[in-house]
Scaffold this active site. Structure first.
Site, PDB file in Angstrom:
ATOM      1  N   SER A   1       0.815  -1.328  -0.064  1.00  0.00           N
ATOM      2  CA  SER A   1      -0.066  -0.044   0.098  1.00  0.00           C
ATOM      3  C   SER A   1       0.827   1.173  -0.170  1.00  0.00           C
ATOM      4  O   SER A   1       1.674   1.225  -0.967  1.00  0.00           O
ATOM      5  CB  SER A   1      -0.878  -0.043   1.269  1.00  0.00           C
ATOM      6  OG  SER A   1      -1.877   0.781   0.926  1.00  0.00           O
TER       7      SER A   1
ATOM      8  N   HIS B   1      -7.207  -5.969  -0.380  1.00  0.00           N
ATOM      9  CA  HIS B   1      -6.202  -5.210  -0.408  1.00  0.00           C
ATOM     10  C   HIS B   1      -4.980  -5.753  -0.753  1.00  0.00           C
ATOM     11  O   HIS B   1      -4.591  -6.511   0.433  1.00  0.00           O
ATOM     12  CB  HIS B   1      -6.305  -4.104   0.649  1.00  0.00           C
ATOM     13  CG  HIS B   1      -5.353  -2.992   0.568  1.00  0.00           C
ATOM     14  ND1 HIS B   1      -4.886  -2.444  -0.828  1.00  0.00           N
ATOM     15  CD2 HIS B   1      -4.695  -2.348   1.685  1.00  0.00           C
ATOM     16  CE1 HIS B   1      -3.847  -1.511  -0.395  1.00  0.00           C
ATOM     17  NE2 HIS B   1      -3.838  -1.296   0.823  1.00  0.00           N
TER      18      HIS B   1
ATOM     19  N   ASP C   1      -8.643  -4.374  -5.958  1.00  0.00           N
ATOM     20  CA  ASP C   1      -8.125  -3.771  -4.811  1.00  0.00           C
ATOM     21  C   ASP C   1      -9.044  -2.705  -4.510  1.00  0.00           C
ATOM     22  O   ASP C   1      -9.316  -1.896  -5.237  1.00  0.00           O
ATOM     23  CB  ASP C   1      -6.741  -3.290  -4.949  1.00  0.00           C
ATOM     24  CG  ASP C   1      -6.152  -2.958  -3.724  1.00  0.00           C
ATOM     25  OD1 ASP C   1      -6.570  -2.036  -2.919  1.00  0.00           O
ATOM     26  OD2 ASP C   1      -4.757  -3.667  -3.463  1.00  0.00           O
TER      27      ASP C   1
END
Length: 519
Positions: free
Chosen positions: A224, A483, A455
C-alpha cells in the site's frame, strides 16, 4: 496509504498518497551518499524485545530531523528484526505495511503469515516505525476526543438533493475549522517534526537502516503506502536496489484530489463485491437472496441516511454514538480484506436490526488505531502529515467541495469523505510540501509492482501506472478482491514473489497469474 487491518492497510483520512521530494543534503552527505558519516557510524545495539515473536530483537538509531541541517535536532527510529530461521541468511528483508502511519515494527510480528517459510528461512525480517510513527519519535497533534470529532465529521452523501450534511456556508465553515484545527495542533505540538515527515525523508532513513544492517543493497517488501516508500528509495538510491516488491501500489504522478476520485472508484468496486457476497448468505442485513447489488447498496445507503439523523447508541463508555461517518468507517473496514466480511455483516445486523452501533464503531476504531479503546495510536497524525507533505494540494475550500461532488458520483457512500478528508492539506505549511513529481528510478535493477484487480484502497490502475513509470518496473497481477496481493491465497503470485526475492527471478510475462485465472 496496519487489531487493525495491518496487513497491507492504507489508512484513510483523505486520499492523498502521492510523491515526495528528491534527495537533498548536498555536501553534508557522507561517503555512503545518504546520511552524514556520523550517522552511518552508529551501531545497532540489538536487545531482546519486550514483546513479539520469540527471538525477536529490537534497537533504536538516530537520524537527522532535517537532512538539509544534519547538525541540528535528531530523532529516533525504532527497529525490530526476526532472525532468519535458516542457517545462512541472504541478508535483511525490510518490510512496511502501509499507512501512512503503519508500524513496520509491529508488522514484523506477523511475518509467519505475511511472508513465506522460504523467505523467512533466508532473510532476517526487519521492520521500523517511520519517523513520527509509534515507537519512533512520534508526531502527536490531537488528543483522543479531538480525533473522535475529526473522524466523526459528516461530510455528506454526495447524492444531491437528498444530501443530509449541512453544506451551507456555516456547514462549510465548520468543516474548514475542524481541518484547520488539526494543522494548528500539529504546529503547536511539533512544529519542526511536522515539517519533516515526507516520504523522501523516510526513504533516506531506510537507506541509513540498510547500511547499519550491513547490507550493500536493499531487499524490501512494501504494501500500500509502503510502495511509495520503496519507489522513493529507488528514485534516490537506484544503485542500492537488490529487490523491491511494491504490493498494492500508489501512483505518485497523481495530484491529491485526482487520487480521491480514483480511490472512490476502488472502494465502490470493493463495496459491490462485499454486497454481492452478503446477498448470497443466509443472513444478510442489507437484503435477501435474489436482490440485486444495486438494491443491497440502496438499503445500505438508506441505513446510513437514518443514522445521520438519529445516531445509534453504543456500549462504549466514552459517550460516542454511531453516526453516519462512524458507520461508514465500520463498513470501510470490510473492504480491505475478505476475512473481515463476516464481522462486518454481523455488525450491520446488530445496527440495522437491533439498534446497536457498537460493532460498527469498534470496526472503525480498529481501522484507525484506537486499539485499546482508551486512546488512539498516533497513526492519524502521521497519516495526515505525510499525505500533506508529499505533494501540493489546493488551498481553496471550493476545490474540495467540487472534488467531493465528483467523488460522490463515483462512490456515493465513501466518495465525499475521501475528498473532504484531504482538507487539512489546504492549511499545511507550504514550505513543508514537496513538489509534484513522477518517479522513474533510472538505473535500478528490476522492481516488482504487484497489483490486485479489485483492490479497494489502491486501484489496480495505480499499479499499472507505477510499473510504467519505473524504468525497470514490471507488473505482476493478482485477479481477486481485497487489498494487496502477496500471501492472499494465490499460489501463483506467491511463487513469483518468492522467486524474485530469493533468486531475483523476473517472469517473462508479469500478467501470468491473471491470465491463468482468466483461463
Amino acid at each position: 496509504m496496519g487489531a487493525r487491518v495491518r496487513v497491507g492497510a492504507t489508512l484513510l483520512a483523505g486520499a492523498v498518497l502521492l510523491s515526495g521530494c528528491g534527495l537533498g543534503g548536498g555536501d553534508t552527505a557522507g561517503e555512503d551518499g545518504g546520511a552524514p558519516v556520523e550517522f552511518t557510524e552508529q551501531e545497532l545495539a540489538w536487545e531482546e524485545c519486550e514483546s513479539g515473536l520469540p527471538g525477536s530483537e529490537c534497537a533504536v538509531f538516530e537520524v537527522p530531523m532535517d537532512y538539509d541541517a544534519p547538525d541540528g535536532e535528531r530523532i529516533e527510529i525504532a527497529v525490530k528484526r526476526v532472525p532468519a530461521t535458516g542457517d545462512e541468511a541472504l541478508g535483511s528483508l525490510v518490510v512496511n505495511p502501509g499507512g501512512p502511519g503503519g508500524s513496520g515494527y509491529d508488522f514484523v510480528d506477523h511475518s509467519p503469515y505475511t511472508v513465506s517459510e522460504a523467505v523467512r528461512a533466508n532473510f532476517d525480517v526487519v521492520g521500523f516505525d517511520p519517523r513520527g510513527v509509534g515507537r519512533s519519535t512520534p508526531l502527536t497533534c490531537l488528543d483522543t476526543e479531538e480525533i473522535d470529532d475529526l473522524l466523526g465529521t459528516d461530510y455528506g452523501t454526495g447524492r444531491g438533493a437528498d444530501d443530509l450534511a449541512d453544506l451551507s456556508p456555516e456547514g462549510l465553515e465548520q468543516i474548514e475549522d475542524t481541518s484547520r484545527s488539526f494543522v494548528e495542533a500539529c504546529e503547536e505540538n511539533a512544529p519542526d517534526l511536522m515539517r519533516n515527515m515526507g516520504t523522501a525523508d523516510v526513504a533516506r532513513d531506510m537507506d541509513l537502516l540498510r547500511a547499519l544492517l550491513g547490507d550493500d543493497r536493499l531487499t524490501y517488501l512494501g504494501a500500500s503506502y509502503g510502495t511509495h516508500i520503496g519507489a522513493q528509495y529507488a528514485e534516490q538510491f537506484p544503485d542500492r536496489v537488490r529487490a523491491l516488491v511494491l504490493d498494492g501500489a500508489v501512483d505518485p504522478s497523481q495530484d491529491q484530489l485526482s487520487v480521491s476520485v480514483q480511490q472512490a472508484t476502488g472502494f465502490e468496486t470493493a463495496l459491490r463485491a462485499f454486497v454481492e457476497d452478503c446477498l448470497g448468505t443466509t443472513e444478510c442485513p442489507i437484503g435477501e437472496r435474489g436482490d440485486t447489488v444495486e438494491e443491497g447498496i440502496a438499503n445500505l445507503e438508506a441505513f446510513l441516511d437514518e443514522v445521520a439523523v438519529e445516531p445509534l447508541d453504543t456500549a462504549t463508555d466514552d459517550g460516542r454514538e454511531l453516526n453516519k461517518a462512524r458507520a461508514e468507517l465500520g463498513v470501510l473496514a470490510a473492504l480491505y480484506t475478505e476475512s473481515w466480511w463476516p464481522r462486518v455483516r454481523e455488525a450491520l445486523t446488530d445496527a440495522m436490526e437491533g439498534g446497536d452501533g457498537t460493532g460498527l464503531l469498534l470496526l472503525g476504531d480498529d481501522l484507525y488505531g484506537r486499539g485499546d479503546r482508551a486512546e488512539y495510536e498516533n497513526s492519524t497524525a502521521a497519516l495526515m502529515a505525510v499525505n500533506c507533505s508529499d505533494s501540493p494540494a489546493p488551498r481553496e475550500v471550493e476545490a474540495y467541495a467540487e472534488a467531493a461532488a465528483l467523488a460522490g458520483e463515483e462512490s456515493p457512500v465513501f466518495g465525499p469523505t475521501l475528498a473532504w478528508g484531504a482538507l487539512p492539506c489546504a492549511f499545511w505549511p507550504e514550505e513543508a510540501v514537496a513538489p509534484q513529481a513522477e518517479l522513474n528510478a533510472a538505473g535500478a535493477d528490476p522492481i516488482m509492482v504487484l497489483g490486485t484487480t479489485r483492490d479497494s484502497a489502491t486501484p489496480y490502475a495505480w499499479s499499472e501506472a507505477l510499473a510504467d513509470q519505473l524504468e525497470s518496473g514490471f507488473l505482476v497481477t493478482r485477479d481477486g478482491d481485497g487489498h494487496t496481493g502477496y500471501r492472499m491465497g494465490d499460489d501463483c503470485v506467491d511463487e513469483i514473489v518468492d522467486g524474485y526475492l530469493l533468486e531475483l527471478s523476473v517472469p517473462e510475462d508479469g500478467g501470468v497469474c491473471a491470465a491463468a485465472l482468466a483461463g
